[in-house]
Design a protein around this motif. Structure first.
Motif, PDB file in Angstrom:
ATOM      1  N   GLY A  50      -8.189  -1.208 -74.587  1.00  0.00           N
ATOM      2  CA  GLY A  50      -7.654  -2.230 -73.726  1.00  0.00           C
ATOM      3  C   GLY A  50      -8.622  -2.893 -72.688  1.00  0.00           C
ATOM      4  O   GLY A  50      -8.429  -3.446 -71.838  1.00  0.00           O
ATOM      5  N   VAL A  51     -10.097  -2.700 -73.197  1.00  0.00           N
ATOM      6  CA  VAL A  51     -10.878  -3.497 -72.160  1.00  0.00           C
ATOM      7  C   VAL A  51     -11.592  -4.703 -72.913  1.00  0.00           C
ATOM      8  O   VAL A  51     -11.832  -4.797 -74.032  1.00  0.00           O
ATOM      9  CB  VAL A  51     -12.304  -2.484 -72.283  1.00  0.00           C
ATOM     10  N   GLU A  52     -11.019  -5.820 -72.093  1.00  0.00           N
ATOM     11  CA  GLU A  52     -11.780  -7.057 -72.417  1.00  0.00           C
ATOM     12  C   GLU A  52     -13.188  -7.303 -72.398  1.00  0.00           C
ATOM     13  O   GLU A  52     -13.623  -7.014 -71.401  1.00  0.00           O
ATOM     14  CB  GLU A  52     -10.902  -8.173 -71.444  1.00  0.00           C
ATOM     15  N   CYS A  53     -13.675  -7.665 -73.531  1.00  0.00           N
ATOM     16  CA  CYS A  53     -15.144  -7.893 -73.484  1.00  0.00           C
ATOM     17  C   CYS A  53     -15.436  -8.772 -74.741  1.00  0.00           C
ATOM     18  O   CYS A  53     -14.733  -8.588 -75.739  1.00  0.00           O
ATOM     19  CB  CYS A  53     -15.784  -6.545 -73.281  1.00  0.00           C
ATOM     20  N   VAL A  54     -16.867  -8.998 -75.019  1.00  0.00           N
ATOM     21  CA  VAL A  54     -17.369  -9.599 -76.414  1.00  0.00           C
ATOM     22  C   VAL A  54     -18.163  -8.357 -76.799  1.00  0.00           C
ATOM     23  O   VAL A  54     -18.704  -7.718 -76.189  1.00  0.00           O
ATOM     24  CB  VAL A  54     -17.469 -10.887 -76.442  1.00  0.00           C
ATOM     25  N   THR A  55     -18.624  -8.572 -78.192  1.00  0.00           N
ATOM     26  CA  THR A  55     -19.356  -7.639 -78.726  1.00  0.00           C
ATOM     27  C   THR A  55     -20.936  -7.605 -78.171  1.00  0.00           C
ATOM     28  O   THR A  55     -21.417  -8.695 -77.969  1.00  0.00           O
ATOM     29  CB  THR A  55     -19.336  -7.797 -80.133  1.00  0.00           C
ATOM     30  N   GLY A  56     -21.556  -6.720 -77.782  1.00  0.00           N
ATOM     31  CA  GLY A  56     -22.872  -6.752 -77.228  1.00  0.00           C
ATOM     32  C   GLY A  56     -22.837  -6.823 -75.607  1.00  0.00           C
ATOM     33  O   GLY A  56     -24.152  -6.938 -75.104  1.00  0.00           O
ATOM     34  N   ASP A  57     -21.674  -6.776 -75.006  1.00  0.00           N
ATOM     35  CA  ASP A  57     -21.486  -6.656 -73.685  1.00  0.00           C
ATOM     36  C   ASP A  57     -22.016  -5.180 -73.020  1.00  0.00           C
ATOM     37  O   ASP A  57     -22.007  -4.120 -73.906  1.00  0.00           O
ATOM     38  CB  ASP A  57     -20.313  -6.948 -72.918  1.00  0.00           C
ATOM     39  N   THR A  58     -22.775  -5.451 -72.083  1.00  0.00           N
ATOM     40  CA  THR A  58     -23.079  -3.979 -71.133  1.00  0.00           C
ATOM     41  C   THR A  58     -22.299  -3.596 -70.131  1.00  0.00           C
ATOM     42  O   THR A  58     -21.689  -4.392 -69.522  1.00  0.00           O
ATOM     43  CB  THR A  58     -24.676  -4.359 -70.587  1.00  0.00           C
ATOM     44  N   ARG A 100     -28.919  -8.044 -76.068  1.00  0.00           N
ATOM     45  CA  ARG A 100     -27.785  -8.052 -76.967  1.00  0.00           C
ATOM     46  C   ARG A 100     -28.061  -7.950 -78.421  1.00  0.00           C
ATOM     47  O   ARG A 100     -29.214  -7.494 -78.787  1.00  0.00           O
ATOM     48  CB  ARG A 100     -27.304  -9.650 -76.817  1.00  0.00           C
ATOM     49  N   LEU A 101     -27.326  -8.194 -79.312  1.00  0.00           N
ATOM     50  CA  LEU A 101     -27.577  -7.990 -80.664  1.00  0.00           C
ATOM     51  C   LEU A 101     -28.155  -9.116 -81.398  1.00  0.00           C
ATOM     52  O   LEU A 101     -28.240 -10.500 -80.863  1.00  0.00           O
ATOM     53  CB  LEU A 101     -26.149  -7.884 -81.536  1.00  0.00           C
ATOM     54  N   THR A 102     -29.188  -8.916 -82.298  1.00  0.00           N
ATOM     55  CA  THR A 102     -29.720 -10.227 -82.944  1.00  0.00           C
ATOM     56  C   THR A 102     -28.723 -10.499 -84.075  1.00  0.00           C
ATOM     57  O   THR A 102     -28.237  -9.910 -85.096  1.00  0.00           O
ATOM     58  CB  THR A 102     -30.920  -9.798 -83.837  1.00  0.00           C
ATOM     59  N   VAL A 103     -28.552 -11.717 -84.127  1.00  0.00           N
ATOM     60  CA  VAL A 103     -27.293 -12.090 -84.899  1.00  0.00           C
ATOM     61  C   VAL A 103     -28.096 -13.355 -85.922  1.00  0.00           C
ATOM     62  O   VAL A 103     -28.767 -14.500 -85.486  1.00  0.00           O
ATOM     63  CB  VAL A 103     -26.106 -13.088 -84.323  1.00  0.00           C
ATOM     64  N   PRO A 104     -27.907 -13.280 -87.327  1.00  0.00           N
ATOM     65  CA  PRO A 104     -28.452 -14.029 -88.167  1.00  0.00           C
ATOM     66  C   PRO A 104     -27.865 -15.244 -88.295  1.00  0.00           C
ATOM     67  O   PRO A 104     -26.797 -15.350 -87.934  1.00  0.00           O
ATOM     68  CB  PRO A 104     -28.405 -13.314 -89.421  1.00  0.00           C
ATOM     69  N   PRO A 105     -28.505 -16.326 -88.699  1.00  0.00           N
ATOM     70  CA  PRO A 105     -27.953 -17.706 -88.703  1.00  0.00           C
ATOM     71  C   PRO A 105     -26.575 -17.785 -89.832  1.00  0.00           C
ATOM     72  O   PRO A 105     -26.647 -17.064 -90.747  1.00  0.00           O
ATOM     73  CB  PRO A 105     -29.054 -18.476 -89.178  1.00  0.00           C
ATOM     74  N   ASP A 126     -16.733 -10.150 -84.038  1.00  0.00           N
ATOM     75  CA  ASP A 126     -17.665 -10.661 -85.046  1.00  0.00           C
ATOM     76  C   ASP A 126     -18.731 -11.630 -84.620  1.00  0.00           C
ATOM     77  O   ASP A 126     -18.661 -12.891 -84.852  1.00  0.00           O
ATOM     78  CB  ASP A 126     -17.147 -11.007 -86.226  1.00  0.00           C
ATOM     79  N   PRO A 127     -19.881 -11.084 -83.969  1.00  0.00           N
ATOM     80  CA  PRO A 127     -20.844 -12.184 -83.433  1.00  0.00           C
ATOM     81  C   PRO A 127     -21.319 -13.151 -84.779  1.00  0.00           C
ATOM     82  O   PRO A 127     -21.922 -14.352 -84.502  1.00  0.00           O
ATOM     83  CB  PRO A 127     -21.831 -11.686 -82.782  1.00  0.00           C
ATOM     84  N   SER A 128     -21.268 -12.814 -85.838  1.00  0.00           N
ATOM     85  CA  SER A 128     -21.762 -13.740 -87.007  1.00  0.00           C
ATOM     86  C   SER A 128     -20.786 -14.600 -87.258  1.00  0.00           C
ATOM     87  O   SER A 128     -20.989 -15.517 -88.366  1.00  0.00           O
ATOM     88  CB  SER A 128     -22.184 -12.939 -88.168  1.00  0.00           C
ATOM     89  N   LEU A 129     -19.656 -14.730 -87.002  1.00  0.00           N
ATOM     90  CA  LEU A 129     -18.664 -15.746 -87.019  1.00  0.00           C
ATOM     91  C   LEU A 129     -18.604 -16.712 -85.980  1.00  0.00           C
ATOM     92  O   LEU A 129     -18.583 -16.621 -84.869  1.00  0.00           O
ATOM     93  CB  LEU A 129     -17.017 -15.065 -87.172  1.00  0.00           C
ATOM     94  N   ARG A 130     -18.757 -18.179 -86.412  1.00  0.00           N
ATOM     95  CA  ARG A 130     -18.899 -19.147 -85.164  1.00  0.00           C
ATOM     96  C   ARG A 130     -17.818 -20.176 -85.486  1.00  0.00           C
ATOM     97  O   ARG A 130     -17.498 -20.414 -86.624  1.00  0.00           O
ATOM     98  CB  ARG A 130     -20.226 -19.813 -85.363  1.00  0.00           C
TER      99      ARG A 130
END
Ligand SMILES: Nc1nc2c(ncn2[C@@H]2O[C@H](COP(=O)(O)OP(=O)(O)OP(=O)(O)O)[C@@H](O)[C@H]2O)c(=O)[nH]1
Ligand SMILES: [Mg+2]
Length: 706
Positions: free
Chosen positions: A393-401, A413-418, A447-451
């Motif tokens: 139940g913690v609100e955040c996005v992938t890669g948050d510290t 943060r994470l490296t995200v491919p194009p 999923d940071p690879s989804l835009r």
């Protein structure tokens, strides 16, 4: 509750490899031998622990990485395998997907893991995706070991695979085990550290094995490889070198310690063999995880940026006593709500404590904490430095510290491919409309690879991702997990735009509408930036011609224009923009007027700066029987492909080619029917290339551009 496992007895490892190498099958054995499960589930039966998603079970592939935790006492090498006296180790394992469309799962795993086990198919050897995950591990400096699996398969060849590891991966494999028998007769291993043979009887799921003298027919080969191992060790360790040259005995402990050091310092890669499916070699692999892969204190301490002064780099060592430093590396939504996987680098996470999200700078109260076992969870009170847990139940996005409030820091943060493929998506009904937005937002946070992109004028939503399969799974998850029915268009290529020439541009933006007017004047220079470098903004003004407080407005105007494209509406990449001069008015100028002025200036400049359209080019590897080789190559050529190489591999022909993604849609069906299902292929993004003129014109016309 005190810490159950000291840090030196903790291992965080990832299992990474090309698709189908046997990662999930190996993980399943690990869970069985460590007593976490009581029966072995198979991938083809859709019954493994780590492939628990419906889509994974139906397709027999891993889509999301799954974390499991087990404990293990070292066995092999002990008299009579009496392991009870040995200390227990905690091993956290992440089973990752091999398909390139889910590469972000490998990326995020490598970002938080301390060591990796790279699995190879003993028949195919080093495959394209093995190379990709290897480079990813290089990028994060992750110590690793190799496991050549599937030695029971026809055509398996351990030594060829070792050669490929040297040639293709430019690695230094230290061969630790040799196979006894091969293919159908593969029955055991020769342990080159202890110079013993380990053999399995087939009956009992591989739980029992015998430690024996090396069979006479393998004695010479074993000696040869043992010498190689000692030499390799001697190259990186002076004590071993000296003893080896003097012909002195090298004790087991000494050799293991030297190899451990060499593995952790990335000098050597211990290499093992086995057949997970036939239950041979996995216990030995577990012992080796303990022996050679690093614990959280063996790797360099993590570097973070001080949130109060981002120039300031802070080192946090893996200790419970340091301030909290942790990274949310994976989000998962299920019927119980959001689960956030967190790697704790320093300090302790406690149920109910208040922590800070470094991105939003908001305080967050931690609810329940759990230890994940694939899709099952065990509640825990706290999670210590060096461990991985999940918060509910913690609100955040992938890669948050997540950090302590008193000593706030932020991790990289994470490296995200194009994203290379896009898909237009629309809800079927009004009800679906509302749910689609929130469903997509949740999937994108995971999923940071989804835009996601919504066209301001038409309201059309487009999703962009790593490939056709990636987007197909997203649409399927929208339906199954969020109950959203959608209609989707055909997959499209995510083109990009860039410029080829330097161009200087003056622009004055002026408006007088009674009252306060609007005024901004700038000179900018746009020029091509090195490929892959992205956008760079430089303030080159002198003497306050553009006051400091308006400069961010200029940058914002340019970044906005970059997203809108030049000729066909695709995002502009790899440009350098310098602000060289300008003028302002005491009353009529503000950041907003400079933003509009800069946006206009950039568009005008870019149009004159030789704009071109770029397309993603894929590296394609086709494995085909020789009979169809001509056909396959002819077809690749007709798809604007450039064949890069051809070679033999285990009785098949392997063709590698660079082919524009635009020509690869539907290739799966085409190659299947062309070769009666005998050929297979994989592809991954390689680079962007300019689109040929005729095609560029068509793209621009379709986009309504000029
Ligand atoms: N003969 C043989 N088959 C194996 C072995 N290990 C795995 N397989 C089979 O290979 C197929 C793929 O295995 P997985 O474990 O799903 O491979 P994976 O690396 O997890 O694949 P992805 O997660 O989709 O990348 C399955 O049908 C396994 O049964 C082995 O040692 N020998
Ligand atoms: Mg798998």
């Amino acid at each position: 509750m005190a810490r159950e496992f000291p840090l030196e007895r903790t291992r965080n490892i990832g299992i990474i490899a090309h698709i189908d190498a046997g990662k999930t099958t190996t993980t399943e054995r690990i869970l069985f031998y460590t007593g976490m499960t009581h029966r072995i589930g198979e991938v083809h039966e859709g019954a493994t622990t780590t492939d628990y998603m419906e889509q994974e079970r139906e397709r027999g592939i891993t889509i999301t990485s799954a974390a499991v935790t087990c404990s293990w006492r070292r066995r092999i090498g002990q008299e009579g395998f009496d392991s009870k006296k040995n200390p227990e180790y905690r091993i956290n394992i992440i089973d990752t997907p091999g398909h390139v469309d889910f590469t972000i799962e490998v990326e995020r795993s490598l970002r938080v893991l301390d060591g990796a086990c790279v699995v190879f198919d003993g028949v195919a050897g080093v495959e394209p995706q093995s190379e990709t995950v290897w480079r990813q591990a290089d990028r994060y400096g992750v110590p690793r070991m190799c496991y050549v699996n599937k030695l029971d398969r026809t055509g398996a060849n351990f030594f060829r695979c070792v050669d490929m590891i040297i040639e293709r991966l430019k690695a230094k494999p230290a061969v630790m085990t040799l196979p006894i028998g091969n293919e159908a007769t593969f029955t055991g291993l020769i342990d080159l550290v202890r110079m013993k043979a380990i053999t399995w009887s087939n009956e009992d799921m591989g739980s029992e094995y015998q430690l024996q003298e090396i069979p006479a027919e393998y004695a010479a080969q074993a000696k040869e490889w043992r010498d190689k191992l000692l030499e390799q060790c001697g190259d990186v360790d002076d004590v071993i070198a000296e003893k080896y040259l003097d012909g002195k005995d090298i004790a087991e402990d000494e050799l293991v310690a030297a190899l451990r050091k060499a593995t952790i310092s990335l000098k050597l890669v211990p290499t093992f063999c086995g057949s997970s499916f036939k239950n041979k070699g996995v216990q030995y692999l577990l012992d080796s995880v303990v022996d050679y892969l690093p614990s959280p204190i063996d790797i360099p301490p993590v570097k973070a940026k001080d949130l109060n002064n981002l120039e300031n780099i802070i080192i946090r060592t893996a200790s419970d006593d340091e301030p909290l430093t942790s990274l949310a590396f994976k989000l998962l939504n299920d019927k119980f709500g959001q689960l956030t996987f967190i790697r704790v680098y320093s300090g302790v996470l406690r149920k109910g404590m208040t922590i800070m999200n470094a991105r939003t700078q908001k305080r967050v109260r931690l609810g329940r904490l759990v230890l994940m076992h694939a899709d099952k969870r065990n509640e825990i009170e706290e999670c210590y430095a060096g461990n991985i847990c999940a918060a509910m139940g913690v609100e955040c996005v992938t890669g948050d510290t997540f950090c302590s409030e008193e000593n706030p820091v932020v991790l990289e943060r994470l490296t995200v491919p194009p994203a290379v493929v896009t898909l237009a998506i629309e809800p079927r009904t009004k009800v679906d409309q509302e749910k689609m937005g929130s469903g997509l937002a949740r999937l994108a946070a995971e999923d940071p690879s989804l835009r996601l992109k919504t066209d301001e004028e038409t309201g059309q939503t487009t999703i962009a991702g790593m490939g056709e399969l990636h987007l197909e799974i997203i649409v399927d998850r929208l339906k199954r997990e969020f109950g959203v029915e959608t209609n989707v268009g055909k997959p499209q290529v995510a083109y990009r735009e860039t410029i080829t020439k330097r161009q200087e541009e003056d622009n004055t933006y002026k408006k007088q509408t009674g009252g306060k007017g609007q005024y901004a004047k700038i000179t900018i220079v746009v020029e091509p930036n090195e490929s892959g470098k992205g956008f760079e903004f430089i303030n080159d003004t002198v003497g306050g011609s553009v006051p400091k407080e308006f400069v961010p407005g200029v940058e914002k105007g340019v970044t906005g224009a970059l997203l809108r494209g030049i000729r066909a509406g695709y995002p502009v990449v790899d440009v350098k923009v310098s602000l060289t001069d300008g003028d302002y008015h005491e009353v009529d100028s503000d950041a907003r007027t400079f933003e509009i002025c800069a946006s206009q200036a950039f568009q005008e400049a870019a149009r004159k700066a030789g704009p071109i359209i770029l397309e993603p080019v894929m590296k394609v590897e086709v494995v085909t029987p020789e009979d169809w080789m001509g056909d396959v190559i002819g077809d690749l050529n007709s798809r604007r492909g450039q064949v890069q190489g051809m070679e033999d591999r285990a009785g098949m022909k392997v063709i590698t080619a660079n082919v524009p993604l635009a020509e690869m849609f539907g290739y799966a069906n085409s190659i299947r029917s062309r070769t009666q299902g005998r050929a297979s292929y994989t592809m991954e993004f390689s680079h962007y290339d300019p689109v040929p003129n005729a095609i560029a014109d068509a793209i621009i016309a379709k986009a309504g551009g000029k």
